[in-house]
Every structure is written in C-alpha cells, then in structure tokens.
Enzyme design. Structure first.
Site, PDB file in Angstrom:
ATOM      1  N   ASP A 179     -25.204  59.494  89.725  1.00  8.77           N
ATOM      2  CA  ASP A 179     -26.588  59.038  89.797  1.00  8.77           C
ATOM      3  C   ASP A 179     -26.714  57.895  90.805  1.00  8.77           C
ATOM      4  O   ASP A 179     -25.937  56.926  90.760  1.00  8.77           O
ATOM      5  CB  ASP A 179     -27.007  58.570  88.402  1.00  8.77           C
ATOM      6  CG  ASP A 179     -28.501  58.384  88.246  1.00  8.77           C
ATOM      7  OD1 ASP A 179     -29.154  57.904  89.195  1.00  8.77           O
ATOM      8  OD2 ASP A 179     -29.021  58.700  87.160  1.00  8.77           O
ATOM      9  N   ASP A 183     -35.723  66.980  94.015  1.00  6.33           N
ATOM     10  CA  ASP A 183     -36.253  67.816  92.941  1.00  6.33           C
ATOM     11  C   ASP A 183     -37.753  67.566  92.808  1.00  6.33           C
ATOM     12  O   ASP A 183     -38.182  66.426  92.616  1.00  6.33           O
ATOM     13  CB  ASP A 183     -35.569  67.501  91.614  1.00  6.33           C
ATOM     14  CG  ASP A 183     -34.124  67.991  91.580  1.00  6.33           C
ATOM     15  OD1 ASP A 183     -33.793  68.899  92.365  1.00  6.33           O
ATOM     16  OD2 ASP A 183     -33.343  67.466  90.775  1.00  6.33           O
ATOM     17  N   THR A 214     -31.952  72.159 106.581  1.00  6.15           N
ATOM     18  CA  THR A 214     -31.029  72.434 105.488  1.00  6.15           C
ATOM     19  C   THR A 214     -31.391  73.739 104.792  1.00  6.15           C
ATOM     20  O   THR A 214     -32.445  74.328 105.022  1.00  6.15           O
ATOM     21  CB  THR A 214     -31.078  71.304 104.444  1.00  6.15           C
ATOM     22  OG1 THR A 214     -32.375  71.319 103.815  1.00  6.15           O
ATOM     23  CG2 THR A 214     -30.852  69.949 105.096  1.00  6.15           C
ATOM     24  N   ARG A 215     -30.532  74.179 103.890  1.00  5.85           N
ATOM     25  CA  ARG A 215     -30.799  75.408 103.139  1.00  5.85           C
ATOM     26  C   ARG A 215     -32.078  75.295 102.316  1.00  5.85           C
ATOM     27  O   ARG A 215     -32.793  76.273 102.110  1.00  5.85           O
ATOM     28  CB  ARG A 215     -29.609  75.732 102.231  1.00  5.85           C
ATOM     29  CG  ARG A 215     -29.408  74.749 101.089  1.00  5.85           C
ATOM     30  CD  ARG A 215     -28.182  75.090 100.284  1.00  5.85           C
ATOM     31  NE  ARG A 215     -26.998  75.089 101.135  1.00  5.85           N
ATOM     32  CZ  ARG A 215     -25.890  75.793 100.885  1.00  5.85           C
ATOM     33  NH1 ARG A 215     -25.837  76.533  99.812  1.00  5.85           N
ATOM     34  NH2 ARG A 215     -24.870  75.731 101.690  1.00  5.85           N
ATOM     35  N   TYR A 216     -32.362  74.082 101.834  1.00  4.20           N
ATOM     36  CA  TYR A 216     -33.576  73.886 101.043  1.00  4.20           C
ATOM     37  C   TYR A 216     -34.817  74.042 101.907  1.00  4.20           C
ATOM     38  O   TYR A 216     -35.818  74.620 101.484  1.00  4.20           O
ATOM     39  CB  TYR A 216     -33.542  72.519 100.369  1.00  4.20           C
ATOM     40  CG  TYR A 216     -32.395  72.372  99.402  1.00  4.20           C
ATOM     41  CD1 TYR A 216     -32.442  72.975  98.147  1.00  4.20           C
ATOM     42  CD2 TYR A 216     -31.254  71.662  99.744  1.00  4.20           C
ATOM     43  CE1 TYR A 216     -31.385  72.864  97.265  1.00  4.20           C
ATOM     44  CE2 TYR A 216     -30.188  71.545  98.861  1.00  4.20           C
ATOM     45  CZ  TYR A 216     -30.257  72.149  97.626  1.00  4.20           C
ATOM     46  OH  TYR A 216     -29.211  72.052  96.748  1.00  4.20           O
ATOM     47  N   GLU A 217     -34.753  73.534 103.127  1.00  2.00           N
ATOM     48  CA  GLU A 217     -35.895  73.702 104.021  1.00  2.00           C
ATOM     49  C   GLU A 217     -36.069  75.160 104.413  1.00  2.00           C
ATOM     50  O   GLU A 217     -37.202  75.672 104.467  1.00  2.00           O
ATOM     51  CB  GLU A 217     -35.725  72.848 105.273  1.00  2.00           C
ATOM     52  CG  GLU A 217     -36.877  73.017 106.248  1.00  2.00           C
ATOM     53  CD  GLU A 217     -36.889  71.967 107.334  1.00  2.00           C
ATOM     54  OE1 GLU A 217     -37.357  70.847 107.063  1.00  2.00           O
ATOM     55  OE2 GLU A 217     -36.428  72.270 108.459  1.00  2.00           O
TER      56      GLU A 217
END
Length: 236
Positions: A120, A142, A215-218
């Site tokens: 964290d 997230d 990135t993969r998220y984009e």
C-alpha cells in the site's frame, strides 16, 4: 474495536486485490531472487514500527526521486527508468502479480534506478521524508465507479494529503484516467491539497505527455471506446 493492528499499524482498509491467478514459475523466481534487493527500505510496520524515514540518499545517491503509485504491470515505470537514468524511481503496487510482471521487465530492460514497494502506498508515505519527491504518477487508478465507493479512490484526502507532504514545492503530479467522473473528482480534490492544474488549452489534457508510453490499461480503454485524460498538476 481498536483502531490499530497488533503490529502498531493503524487499521487501513484496502479494497483491491493482493493476488490473482497463479504465478508462472519464472515469476515466482523473480519474486524470490529480485524483490528483496529492490526494496526501498524498511516500509512495513513489522520491520519498522518506529516509522524511521527511508534513507533516499543511500538508495539513489543525489538523484531526484520520483514515485509511481499503482504501477500495474510496470510498463510505464520501466519506460521512465530507462529514459531517465539520472533519476531514482520508486514504484508502489500491492498486487503481487503486477509486481512479478514488473520484475521480469526490469531484468529484460537492465535498468538499475528502480526500487519496488509491494504494498500500500500509504505505508510508503509513512516513511518517505517530507518534500523528498520531484514527481509522482497516478496512471489509470482503480475507478470504483459506484458512487458509494468513490471514497475508496486515491484522489481523496486520505491519500492526497500525505502525498502532498512528500512532494517538493514545484514537483509535478500526473494523473491519467479514462473515467469522466474520476476526472471531475481529481480536479475537485487535488487543488485542495496545494496543487495547481497546469492546463491552458484542451490539448493539455486531451493529448498524452511527450514521454508517455501507452499501457495495457489505456489500450483496453481505447478498445472499449473510452477517452483518456492526461492531467498535470504542480505542487505549490
């Protein structure tokens, strides 16, 4: 109920995942062989109950220090490390599968100016010296789309207040997201913690940064028809 863990740590709710599907054998090797050597120092409450600050000079010498919060699979983190060898970069990510992916990328790229906290970011904030960071990244965090979950987002005072303390005056904070309501909350909350939004024209938030790597998220967001936003703030 006590507001502290038996270790002395404050109770901090964590709503994401720590581990996903089984790791590949190679990823288990990366975690066993590489992770300890890349630690930024004693971050956990068990290892550092007095919350002694990390010695960043021992870690990176006289380099400027950057932080990426929630680095996902590590593409952007390794890209920035390779592009900026004069900088030391710490990545914080509690999802161990993402940590394992990053370690493989570090081996492949051969970069040596990275440190990795597999946990964290709030625990890391406890032990980072104040005004020690020159740049921070929050990339596709997230989204927690349901309204009742918005308090779980990173762009809340619980996270932004300690981040602001760790950033030097003039430090840059970059946020990328494809969620319009996350943009709204970011623009509402981040300036309240002593940041100014560096945008003069629409292109300043519609176009990626010059040193950006998608990135993969984009890529997933683009495939699903969502529009990325690139927000740049400066610590006042």
């Amino acid at each position: 109920m006590s507001d502290q863990h038996p270790s002395g740590a404050p109770w901090r709710n964590f709503y994401g995942r720590f581990k996903g599907k089984g790791l590949r054998k190679s990823q288990e090797v990366y975690l066993d062989e590489d992770l300890d050597a890349l630690s930024p120092g004693a971050v956990t409450w068990e290892a550092n109950p007095d919350r002694t600050p990390i010695d960043l000079a021992a870690l990176f010498g006289d380099k400027d220090v950057w932080l990426e919060i929630g680095f996902g699979g590590g593409e952007h983190l390794v890209h920035q490390a390779a592009r900026n060898p004069q900088v030391g970069i710490i990545g914080a990510e509690p999802y161990i599968n993402g940590v394992a992916m990053l370690l493989g990328k570090i081996r492949e790229a051969g970069v040596d100016n990275l440190a990795v906290h597999p946990g964290d970011a709030r625990d890391l904030f406890d032990v980072l010296p104040d005004q020690s960071l020159s740049r921070a990244f929050l990339l596709y965090p997230d989204p927690w789309p349901k309204k009742r979950h918005h308090r779980r987002r990173f762009v809340t005072p619980e996270h932004l207040e300690p981040l602001a303390r760790k950033l030097k005056p003039g430090a840059i904070f970059r946020v990328a997201t494809d969620i319009p309501d996350y943009v709204r909350q970011t623009l509402e909350q981040v300036p309240r913690q002593g940041f100014e939004w560096l945008a003069e024209t629409p292109s300043d938030w519609r176009e990626p940064w010059d040193d950006w790597i998608s990135t993969r998220y984009e890529q997933k967001a683009l495939r699903e028809g969502r529009t990325p936003h690139y927000l740049t703030f400066r610590r006042i």
